[in-house]
Write an enzyme that holds these catalytic residues in place. Structure first.
Site, PDB file in Angstrom:
ATOM      1  CG  HIS A   1       5.013  -0.956   9.766  1.00 11.45           C
ATOM      2  ND1 HIS A   1       5.567   0.291   9.996  1.00 11.45           N
ATOM      3  CD2 HIS A   1       4.451  -0.878   8.526  1.00 11.45           C
ATOM      4  CE1 HIS A   1       5.363   1.075   8.956  1.00 11.45           C
ATOM      5  NE2 HIS A   1       4.670   0.396   8.045  1.00 11.45           N
TER       6      HIS A   1
ATOM      7  NE  ARG B   1      -2.217   1.621   5.952  1.00  8.72           N
ATOM      8  CZ  ARG B   1      -1.209   2.447   5.715  1.00  8.72           C
ATOM      9  NH1 ARG B   1      -0.888   3.351   6.611  1.00  8.72           N
ATOM     10  NH2 ARG B   1      -0.535   2.389   4.575  1.00  8.72           N
TER      11      ARG B   1
ATOM     12  CB  SER C   1       5.468   5.773   8.487  1.00  7.79           C
ATOM     13  OG  SER C   1       5.587   4.415   8.817  1.00  7.79           O
TER      14      SER C   1
ATOM     15  CE  LYS D   1       6.442   5.720   1.065  1.00  2.00           C
ATOM     16  NZ  LYS D   1       6.032   4.896   2.183  1.00  2.00           N
TER      17      LYS D   1
END
Ligand code: ADP
Length: 160
Positions: free
Chosen positions: A17, A90, A128, A41
């Site tokens: 990040h 990504r 993460s 989440k």
């Protein structure tokens, strides 16, 4: 003046990040890191903790500000005078989701542009959720997160 927002859950903020934030801060006059308050989440860190960790990580970047928001990113962007949404991409994980997000953003707010920065090679596999898993299992995470995040992860895992 071009203002961009880099929105995300940042649970927690990683060096991947930070890399995106640093690169985006060179492209735009001002960058807002938007810490989304209530993502769908399971979170490890509270809203305040996620904001504090992101703030510590970008403290040296003078045109970067960390703010928290809830509701639509497009609405927060409009209220904040933002023209560009920045996201990271990504190679294996992100394309389809970010593409859908760009299409939805264009529908909701046609004047907002979405810009994706390719993740740097050393952070391609970093997420993460993977970090949290490694930390929970007692693995070393120091190379992948800012120092304050490494400390917070260790503390969280110890007190669980
Ligand atoms: P989300 O916003 O989907 O909850 P995150 O908060 O983890 O996800 O990430 C915010 C943004 O940063 C997303 O665009 C995500 O693809 C991107 N990102 C996450 N990890 C990396 C990384 N290692 N390198 C580059 N970009 C990343």
């Amino acid at each position: 003046m071009t203002i961009a927002i880099y929105p995300g859950s940042f649970d927690p903020f990683t060096n991947g990040h930070l890399d995106v934030a640093r690169r985006a801060s060179r492209l735009f006059d001002k960058l807002i890191i938007g810490v989304y308050a209530t993502p769908e989440k399971k979170l490890m860190f509270s809203q305040d903790e996620r904001v504090a960790m992101a703030r510590a990580a970008v403290a040296s970047l003078k045109n970067v500000e960390v703010r928290t928001y809830s509701g639509l990113t497009t609405e927060f962007a409009k209220e904040s005078g933002v023209q560009v949404i920045v996201r990271g991409l990504r190679v294996s994980a992100d394309f389809e989701f970010e593409f859908d997000l760009a299409m939805m953003t264009a529908k909701l707010s046609p004047s907002l542009e979405m810009v994706c920065l390719m993740a740097s090679p050393q952070y391609q596999f970093l997420s993460s959720s993977l970090l949290k898993e490694v930390a929970r299992l007692g693995g070393q995470v120091d190379d992948w997160v800012p120092p304050a995040v490494a400390k917070a992860l260790k503390k969280k895992v110890r007190t669980k």
